[in-house]
Design an enzyme around this catalytic site. Sequence first.
Site, PDB file in Angstrom:
ATOM      1  N   LYS A  83     -17.532 -69.387  55.452  1.00  0.00           N
ATOM      2  CA  LYS A  83     -16.439 -69.269  54.482  1.00  0.00           C
ATOM      3  C   LYS A  83     -15.120 -69.624  55.162  1.00  0.00           C
ATOM      4  CE  LYS A  83     -16.867 -66.023  50.633  1.00  0.00           C
ATOM      5  NZ  LYS A  83     -16.456 -64.694  50.140  1.00  0.00           N
TER       6      LYS A  83
HETATM    7  O1  G3P Z   1     -16.196 -62.843  47.305  1.00  0.00           O
HETATM    8  C1  G3P Z   1     -14.874 -62.608  46.934  1.00  0.00           C
HETATM    9  C2  G3P Z   1     -14.758 -61.248  46.370  1.00  0.00           C
HETATM   10  O2  G3P Z   1     -15.309 -60.324  47.257  1.00  0.00           O
HETATM   11  C3  G3P Z   1     -13.357 -60.828  46.062  1.00  0.00           C
HETATM   12  O3  G3P Z   1     -13.451 -59.819  45.096  1.00  0.00           O
HETATM   13  O4  G3P Z   1     -12.790 -57.808  43.860  1.00  0.00           O
HETATM   14  O5  G3P Z   1     -11.791 -58.309  46.138  1.00  0.00           O
HETATM   15  O6  G3P Z   1     -11.162 -59.693  44.125  1.00  0.00           O
HETATM   16  P1  G3P Z   1     -12.244 -58.848  44.786  1.00  0.00           P
END
Ligand code: G3P
Length: 215
Positions: A83
């Site tokens: 990533k």
């Molecule tokens: O893979 C990306 C994800 O983990 C981000 O999610 O909920 O932190 O916006 P969030």
Amino acid sequence: MKLFLDTANIDDIKKYASWGLVDGVTTNPSLIAKEKVSLEKRIKEIAKVVKGPVSAEVFSTDAKGMVAEGRKIAKWAKNIYVKAPCTPDGLQATQILSKEGIRVNMTLVFSANQALLAAKAGAAFVSPFIGRLNDAGHEGMEVIEEIAEIYNNYNFKTEILVASIRSPRQVTESAMLGADICTVPAAIYDKLVKHPLTDSGLKKFLEDAKKAKLI
Ligand code: G3P
């Protein structure tokens, strides 16, 4: 559509992987930090449990550092995707790594233009964060629609990996738009299968079967 788990919690991964419907796993530095374990240790554990793509994010922010880290991470297991954030350095690193056969998941993507650049850079996956877009007052699903149209127009091979998902409805909408993958937190995974009418219907079937002494 492929369904990935968005977590670095190995117990959750083992639980849902046992359902046989986890096609991959995504992690990020915040998810790894929650587990209080090294990136290498946890990614190697995950890559053994889930045979599909496992995303591990570099910590470097400069292209040289990202390339060096990406080459190291990619060696940990055959199913690892590196990533990298959608920045100028991330795009440069993606071009170098992808030419070496290292698959990149371009993350922290918030616009169709960023997704266009990610595809041109050779990213294997692009991760638009729809939950964070919505949190900021935008319409995340519109960005997915735009990316899907652009990728279709130019036959880009980069797969759309919808991330930052907050509800089962967003999985439905992503699938309707033709996204390739949704990465889903564990709590949402449960909600994909749960429906009160399924539970009540099964309860009634069993009650009727018992009454008729079938069981
Ligand atoms: O893979 C990306 C994800 O983990 C981000 O999610 O909920 O932190 O916006 P969030």
